[in-house]
Design an enzyme around this catalytic site. Structure first.
Site, PDB file in Angstrom:
ATOM      1  N   GLU A 194      32.396  41.252  52.100  1.00  0.00           N
ATOM      2  CA  GLU A 194      31.990  40.454  50.950  1.00  0.00           C
ATOM      3  C   GLU A 194      32.100  41.380  49.751  1.00  0.00           C
ATOM      4  OE1 GLU A 194      30.349  39.340  47.892  1.00  0.00           O
ATOM      5  OE2 GLU A 194      28.420  39.582  48.882  1.00  0.00           O
ATOM      6  N   CYS A 230      27.374  39.631  42.403  1.00  0.00           N
ATOM      7  CA  CYS A 230      28.809  39.389  42.595  1.00  0.00           C
ATOM      8  C   CYS A 230      29.184  37.950  42.297  1.00  0.00           C
ATOM      9  CB  CYS A 230      29.230  39.774  44.011  1.00  0.00           C
ATOM     10  SG  CYS A 230      28.274  38.939  45.301  1.00  0.00           S
TER      11      CYS A 230
END
Length: 489
Positions: free
Chosen positions: A262, A296
């Protein structure tokens, strides 16, 4: 966590209670070497152990010893332990939230939300882990039967960042344990206290010794390499930057290790003229200012159609201006400090570079002259699409607004990035919303929503934003291998 700490007021918290040492095989291995800083002041609040290569190998040894027993534990029994983890986290939500706000800097509102979100992964995977099913079918040619069984992949190394020190850990630990795997967690050295507080909680919940091990280090390269080179380790799950992810993928290739990645994002937040302006502004504040922009999934580029552009900028500026900047532990804080001085320096450089290309600062735009690592909520317009902040994650409370004319132009702008983690779209036309969602290159879309994260949804990206998914049913399958058995009867 001792009961005395749990029952005490968070104010004046003794952080040394969470710095007992590395957590290996259910025991605390004392040490020192990593200073934990309160980003609101720049002062030290604790010192935790700095793991060596030998410590990393010991953690893998512990995970290996515990592997067979945990794998053989009935799914319902594993589920009961995960539910206990959920219950304990929610019972101690305020304590854990204060600890996160203290070592990370995020506001208490955000920290409480993180604890609830992090705990929910244990409840979700307690339920998901007892429903992992296989497959059974007749081969198309009729000559045999096809049976597919799902088995635990094995020992997993989990590497998590500093921005969500509870949630990024539980989003990996919960599915790994539900699948029957044992783990070694390496949390970020900036925010290790939350990981160690949770390690003590896992033990209290009944997780056997060696099933979860936690080590912190200032020497991540050799320490991580020592674990990834061990043939007993079969899974790497990493959350962090794309450049580091590339390095880890190269290391993992040596042992053909299964990897979940990720990585970075550059989320577009697209607002069409027909959007509900107030709803779009509400969503913008969620998508941009959660964790002070240090996420993010944070909106990195606000793409606003020309008919609504000026009103959106006016409304966003007013809302950003109303946020109180202060320590995360202050209940009134709306925007806490950044994680480090280096983070502030990066934000300042990105803003200066964009201004040099012609961008205008509507609000903020300058660092604050005060102790700690603060940067004020900032709004910018007329930002060049070639500016560095249009290409890289800002990771801070800066909202650059770009103007577009047509739907096709908005989609082209949204996709003009190597990343594809999250995107946000605001429009009252559901047909347009779904059509644009299908054309934007992103693993996750918030359609008239500023928040996409949910334990029941598959979290992850496309392009340079990663491999695999966390959360949902997909998350537990990441920690399993499919075994195909051909038979006739």
């Amino acid at each position: 966590m001792s009961s005395a700490v749990v029952e005490s007021s968070p104010v004046g918290m003794d952080c040394s209670a969470y710095a007992q040492g590395l957590y290996i095989d259910g025991k605390w291995v004392p040490g020192e070497g990593i200073t934990v800083i309160d980003p609101s002041t720049g002062n030290s609040i604790a010192e935790v152990a700095d793991a060596t290569v030998e410590d990393a190998r010991a953690a893998v040894d512990a995970a290996a010893r515990a592997a067979a027993g945990w794998r053989a534990t009935p799914p319902r029994q594993r589920a009961g332990i995960l539910i206990k983890c959920f219950e304990l986290m929610m019972q101690r939500q305020e304590e854990l939230a204060y600890l996160i706000a203290l070592e990370n800097g995020k506001s208490l509102v955000d920290a409480r939300g993180e604890v609830a979100y992090a705990a929910e992964f244990f409840r979700w995977y307690a339920e998901e882990g007892v429903r992992i099913s296989g497959e059974f079918m007749t081969a198309p040619g009729g000559g045999n039967r096809i049976i597919v069984d799902y088995e635990p992949i094995g020992i997993a190394v989990l590497i998590t960042p500093w921005n969500f020190p509870a949630a990024m850990a539980t989003r990996k630990i919960a599915p790994a344990l539900a699948a029957g795997c044992t783990v070694v967690l390496k949390p970020a050295s900036e925010t290790p206290l939350t990981a160690y507080a949770l390690a003590a909680l896992y033990s209290e919940a009944g997780i056997p010794d060696g099933v979860v091990n936690v080590i912190t280090t200032t020497n991540p390269g050799p320490v991580t390499a020592a674990m990834l080179e061990d043939a007993r380790v079969r899974k790497l799950s990493f959350t962090g930057s794309t450049p580091v992810g590339r390095l880890l993928l190269a290391q993992a290739s040596k042992t053909v290790l299964s990897c979940s990645m990720e990585l970075g994002g550059n989320a577009p937040f697209v607002v069409f003229d027909d959007a509900d302006l107030e709803a779009a502004l509400d969503g913008a504040m969620l998508a941009k200012m959660r964790n002070g922009g240090e996420a993010c999934t944070a909106a990195n580029r606000f793409l606003v159609q020309e008919g609504i552009h000026d009103r959106f900028v006016e409304g966003l500026t007013a809302r950003m201006k109303a946020l109180k900047v202060g320590p995360g532990t202050d209940p009134d804080t709306g925007c806490g400090p950044m994680i480090t001085r280096k983070a502030v320096d990066k934000i300042e450089a990105l803003v200066a570079e964009a201004v040099g290309r012609g961008a205008k600062v509507v609000l903020g735009g300058k660092g604050l002259d005060r102790p700690g690592y603060y940067y004020p909520p900032t709004v910018m317009v007329d930002v060049s699409p070639h500016a560095e902040m249009a290409r890289d994650e800002i990771f801070g409370p800066v909202a650059p607004v770009y103007r577009f004319k047509t739907e096709d132009e908005a989609i082209a702008m949204a996709n003009d990035t190597e990343y594809g983690l999250a995107a946000y779209i605001y429009t009252k036309d559901i047909r347009r919303g779904m059509a644009v969602s299908s054309r934007i290159e992103s693993g996750m879309i918030g359609l008239n929503r500023g928040l996409v994260s949910d334990p029941a949804g598959p979290f992850g990206g496309v392009k340079q934003s990663g491999l695999g998914r966390e959360g949902s049913h997909h998350g537990v399958i990441e920690f399993m291998e499919a075994k195909y058995i051909a038979t006739s009867f």
